[in-house]
Design an enzyme around this catalytic site. Structure first.
Site, short mmCIF file in Angstrom:
data_model
loop_
_atom_site.label_atom_id
_atom_site.label_comp_id
_atom_site.label_asym_id
_atom_site.label_seq_id
_atom_site.Cartn_x
_atom_site.Cartn_y
_atom_site.Cartn_z
N HIS A 17 0.84 -1.20 0.00
CA HIS A 17 0.00 0.00 0.00
C HIS A 17 0.88 1.26 0.00
O HIS A 17 0.68 2.17 -0.80
CB HIS A 17 -0.90 -0.03 1.24
CG HIS A 17 -1.72 1.21 1.45
ND1 HIS A 17 -3.03 1.31 1.06
CD2 HIS A 17 -1.40 2.41 2.00
CE1 HIS A 17 -3.49 2.51 1.37
NE2 HIS A 17 -2.52 3.20 1.95
N GLU A 18 1.86 1.29 0.90
CA GLU A 18 2.75 2.46 1.00
C GLU A 18 3.61 2.60 -0.25
O GLU A 18 3.97 3.72 -0.64
CB GLU A 18 3.64 2.35 2.24
CG GLU A 18 2.88 2.40 3.56
CD GLU A 18 2.13 3.72 3.74
OE1 GLU A 18 2.63 4.77 3.28
OE2 GLU A 18 1.03 3.70 4.33
N HIS A 21 1.87 4.82 -2.71
CA HIS A 21 2.05 6.25 -2.40
C HIS A 21 3.44 6.72 -2.84
O HIS A 21 3.59 7.81 -3.39
CB HIS A 21 1.88 6.49 -0.90
CG HIS A 21 0.48 6.30 -0.40
ND1 HIS A 21 -0.63 6.86 -1.02
CD2 HIS A 21 0.00 5.64 0.68
CE1 HIS A 21 -1.71 6.53 -0.34
NE2 HIS A 21 -1.36 5.78 0.69
#
Length: 371
Positions: A17-18, A21
């Site tokens: 998920h990170e 980003h």
């Protein structure tokens, strides 16, 4: 060891998920000041092109520290009516770019699900199930309600179709009934070699949020089934289809939470998720490598979809909140006041805190039952 397995799987999902980003921030010109594997104090780090890459002590995901994330707080403290930010910071870029950076994390969660389901459809798997012949549950457990009996079904009926879906075994039956609580289902049964149609209104199990019709399996026979194994492109197509199906089911599950479901049982904290992942990994691989891999990928894909969708909810502190603010700023063509953001985020923190407490109590009850 199962807790270790579970934590590693959960760690990977949060890290992925990170990573979304991180890639989006680099792509849209926001300086990434730090990117960590794990959280807490770091024990190894190296700065490359302005980004401090870290290995941190606690293996629970990671984080992507972008320049300007605290500009909102600084502007609030200074009493400004807008957020002052540099061009290469999170609040200094165009709001649509900020929106895409926020969206990239949940998007990567969904991409992981597509990859996982594609692998499952390419590998294939085997499973055991009872037949689709039923017995009314209240004949075995008199305290239970049987919606099937109310509708006219009888012990010995063979359910061959629900809502237009062909039923081959009891697993097929459970899969459809479980995701349709408190609904009318059109059921076709085979009785004495004759097809009969019934409308069964499912019960809502308030402990689990699942649908029930009050039937149990005929345990006299159990059969081994093999799932279809698709070609490379076929597995990718079904990976997208399965992801779409479970996205829809996740939204449906969120709606069920507002029907009086026991939240401490339905909302899981990280400890319970890690324990469940660990159980699945340990038990699956004890049977065979293929079974273990498929079981692990399937559960990780479902959790990844849930993480992605939960983060897209328009709640401050979550990615969905940042997306909402960026969208408002883009449409109104005005920067949102730091004071307004502060009050909205205060509400968001309260909501997340409440969910954390519910999840924590649910985890405590879960582990107390296992002792």
């Amino acid at each position: 060891m199962r807790i270790v397995y579970g934590l590693l799987c959960l760690f990977f999902l949060i890290f992925f998920h990170e990573l979304g980003h991180f890639i989006a921030a680099k792509l849209f010109g926001v300086k990434v000041e730090s990117f960590s594997l794990g959280i807490g104090p770091w024990y190894l780090h190296k700065t490359i092109k302005g980004t401090d890459y870290r290995l941190s002590l606690i293996p629970l995901g990671g984080y992507c520290g972008m320049k300007g994330e605290k500009d909102f707080a600084k502007s609030l403290e200074a009493g400004l009516d807008h957020i002052e930010a540099e061009p290469d910071s999170l609040y200094g870029i165009h709001p649509l770019k900020r929106l895409l950076i926020a969206f990239a994390g949940p998007f990567f969660n969904l991409i992981f699900a597509v990859i996982a389901f594609s692998l499952i459809n390419g590998i294939g798997y085997s499973y055991y199930s009872y037949s689709n012949k039923i017995q009314l549950a209240d004949e075995v457990y008199p305290e239970l309600h049987s919606a099937a009996r109310d509708a006219g079904l009888l012990t010995g009926d063979t359910i061959i179709e629900i809502q237009g879906n062909q039923i081959q075994n009891f697993s097929d039956l459970m899969q459809i009934v479980t995701i349709n609580p408190d609904k009318d289902l059109e059921v076709v049964v085979l009785r004495d070699n004759e097809k009969k149609n019934f409308t069964v209104h499912t019960d809502l199990d308030k402990d689990s949020g699942a649908g029930k019709i009050g039937v149990v399996a005929d345990t006299e026979s159990i059969t081994k089934y093999e799932s279809p194994r698709y070609s490379f492109f076929g597995s990718i197509l079904h990976g997208f289809l399965d992801t779409g199906k479970y996205i829809s089911l996740t939204f449906k599950s969120l709606g069920i939470l507002f029907k009086g479901v026991n939240l401490t049982n339905s909302v899981s904290g990280p400890a319970r998720v890690a324990d469940l992942l660990g159980d699945v990994v340990q038990e699956g691989f004890s049977l065979s490598f293929r079974q273990g891999l498929v079981s692990m990928l399937n559960l990780m894909a479902l959790i990844s979809i849930s993480l992605g969708i939960m983060n897209l909810l328009p709640v401050p502190v979550l990615d969905g909140g940042l997306i909402l603010f960026a969208l408002i700023e883009f449409i109104s063509r005005r920067k949102i006041s730091p004071k307004v953001l502060y009050y909205i985020q205060f509400v968001g923190v309260a909501i997340i805190g409440l969910l954390f407490i519910i999840g924590l109590f649910g985890d405590i009850k879960y582990f107390m039952r296992k002792i």
